[in-house]
Design a protein around this motif. Structure first.
Motif: not given
Length: 620
Positions: A550, A567, A570-571
């Protein structure tokens, strides 16, 4: 050179460039000279306008400056095509037209050919569609003109009547953007009452009714109770049948994209549909589908000796001189109905060399027939790049939701070096529960990783040279691939070569060892599964070293496609929502569309139920 006896000039009418030329000289003495307005295709018209406004004044100045060196003077020519001896003779024009049409179209067009084409276009596309007062050349060879030109349509105009030397009435029904009668006078453009003229691509004889489309669909599928799967599929078929062009149909994998050209072809009484397919296996499958539907279909170059209803051709072969010559000949005879580019997203996602070949397909636009582009993945942010690659002007998009409600998406984080072990555990846990005919695919990013993992799992691995579409055909002949197709061995390891254009029934498991190259690739590869509506499990296995951090600063330096993949991985929210946002700006989550829950949505639901249970609101 305008005057009482001559009308020759360029006009701009509703943004369209038109050349008005004298038609019958002798009739001008009776104040009823006939002229022909030639509407130019949009890009040619822009070039002509730029030439006359910017280039021509400069070249005239250069010529005048050159004459001044010799103390002489020469007035600028009033002709567009001229040289130092004056306007071009017919022989010069003939050489230019024939040479350049051969170069760009693959067929040599002479001035006589052009006359046939102009007369036939005016007769067929004007008189037959309600323009009864237009004047046409009443020669004895009009029938020959129709035979030579047939249904050719490339934006040429209707012939108009000129009641006086300084007034030109043009019935502008020949292009969709010109749908009113206008009077061109010295004072400018004055619109008058709009005539009741049906647009050419909406002629009653050519627009199929909803009932006719449904019957054609049922004939193709050989099912008297068949219906269109989605409103978008139905609309794409309708627009293709109406020959709206260029048409871009974006329908999810497994949604029946091939019906967009098969149904209109079934409706048409004659003519040829050219389908450009990127891979040999896709061509083979399309040929089988067409023949099963009762449509005469052949591969190129087998089709060279005949004119079947559907011709399947690879991107490489479509750019060959032999094919371009043959296609141009079919078009000139008025027998070319559609050109279809399947899996058109490859124009900007394929490997560099093959990508260049696909972009070369823009040459087919010179055939002057309706174009249909088909794909399952064309993100909104990529539309501009796609239009530029194919040189499209104002394409019509039909877009269905990218969401596959039967797919369960999940991402698994593992320690470094444990990726292959995790994949093996998943395969071993699933294989016992597979129903007859079910199978799975494991994707790796490199040929070497495919080979190593396949040896570990004891299965076949599939790969193809991304620069050679025929490599897929060779890979599909191998015994291991055929054993996987027949479900003798339930799993296969593959590169992205198995990610586009191959329809294999029974795939219910998709594993990615490492992150996919892009969201488009992931949607295509995961879309190989569940084409029959089966429940699908799609898992991405990521090792610790490859897990995206992040870090907004680092993300800002990455390509868009890499940021989208990061995205998705790791969302902590809905993964389906990330996919929809990237592919078509659809922000619905799993629960919003009543889809199979992704891992994060499932985890959130478990937590929610646990909290309610703790509070005594859910009975165990």
């Amino acid at each position: 050179m305008n005057g009482i006896n001559r009308d020759r000039n360029g006009f701009v009418i509703d943004g369209e460039f038109v050349l008005v030329t004298q038609y019958h000289k002798s009739l001008s003495h009776f104040d009823s000279p006939k002229v022909i307005p030639r509407f130019l295709p949009e890009q040619i018209g822009q070039l002509m306008a730029m030439y006359m406004v910017y280039v021509r004044p400069l070249t005239d100045w250069w010529e005048a400056d050159q004459w001044a060196l010799y103390d002489k003077m020469s007035l600028p020519s009033d002709f567009i095509w001229h040289d130092k001896n004056g306007p071009w003779e017919s022989s010069q024009m003939l050489r230019a037209v024939s040479n350049w049409t051969l170069y760009y179209m693959g067929r040599r067009i002479t001035l006589q050919d052009w006359r046939h084409i102009a007369v036939a276009i005016s007769k067929k596309l004007a008189c037959n569609r309600g323009v009864k007062k237009a004047d046409f050349e009443n020669d004895n060879d009009d029938d020959d003109s129709e035979q030579v030109a047939g249904d050719i349509w490339s934006g040429q105009p209707l012939v108009a009547q000129v009641p006086g030397a300084h007034r030109v009435r043009v019935i502008t029904a020949s292009k969709p953007s010109l749908k009113r009668e206008c009077v061109v006078e010295a004072g400018g453009l004055a619109p008058i009452k709009q005539p009741k003229i049906l647009p050419l691509n909406k002629a009653v004889s050519e627009v199929a009714s909803e009932q006719a489309l449904l019957k054609a669909l049922q004939a193709v599928l050989q099912d008297d109770h068949a219906e269109f799967r989605t409103p978008q599929q139905k609309e794409a078929v309708r627009l293709a049948a109406a020959k709206e062009t260029p048409l871009v149909a974006i329908l999810p994998t497994g949604s029946g994209k091939s019906l967009v050209f098969m149904v209109p072809t079934m409706l048409s009484s004659s003519g040829v549909t050219i389908v450009v397919a990127p891979y040999a296996e896709l061509k083979r499958q399309l040929v089988t589908r067409c023949i099963d539907a009762g449509l005469d279909c052949k591969h190129w170059p087998e089709a060279q000796e005949s004119w079947p209803r559907v011709v399947l051709v690879s991107a490489e072969a479509a750019l060959s001189n032999d094919f371009l010559q043959w296609a141009a000949d079919v078009g000139v005879r008025g027998k070319l109905n559609w050109v279809v580019i399947d899996e058109c997203h490859l124009t900007f996602t394929a490997a560099d060399e093959y990508w260049g070949k696909l972009r070369g397909l823009v040459l087919l636009c010179n055939l002057g027939c309706p174009f249909v582009f088909l794909t399952g993945t064309l993100p909104l942010l990529c539309q501009r790049e796609f239009e530029e690659a194919m040189q499209l002007q104002n394409p019509l998009y039909i877009r269905a939701s990218s969401h596959c409600v039967n797919v369960e998406y999940s991402v698994i984080w593992v320690r470094n070096g444990q990726g292959a072990t995790e994949v093996q555990k998943l395969v071993e846990s699933w294989v016992a529960g597979l129903a007859p005919g079910e199978k799975g695919v494991i994707y790796c990013n490199s040929h070497m990783k495919c080979k190593v993992l396949a040896q570990r799992l004891g299965c076949h691995y599939y790969h193809g040279n991304p620069k050679d579409s025929n490599a897929h055909f060779l890979a599909q002949q191998e015994a291991g691939f055929q054993a996987w197709l027949s479900s003798e061995t339930p799993y296969i390891v593959a590169t992205a070569a198995l990610g586009t254009g191959i329809d294999v029934p029974g795939i219910t498991h998709v594993i990615h060892l490492e992150a996919p190259h892009s969201i488009i690739d992931y949607a295509q590869e995961a879309g190989r599964a569940g084409r029959g509506g089966e429940h699908v499990v799609a898992v991405v296995v990521i090792e610790e070293k490859d897990w995206p951090e992040e870090d907004a600063a680092k993300d800002s330096c990455l390509e868009l496609k890499q940021r989208e993949v990061n995205s998705f991985i790791r969302t902590k929210g809905c993964r389906r929502r990330i996919l929809g946002q990237c592919l078509d700006s659809n922000l619905q989550d799993c629960k919003g569309i009543e889809a199979v829950l992704c891992d994060n949505c499932r985890r959130e639901e478990v937590v929610w139920k646990s909290e309610l249970s703790t509070q005594g609101m859910i009975m165990s």
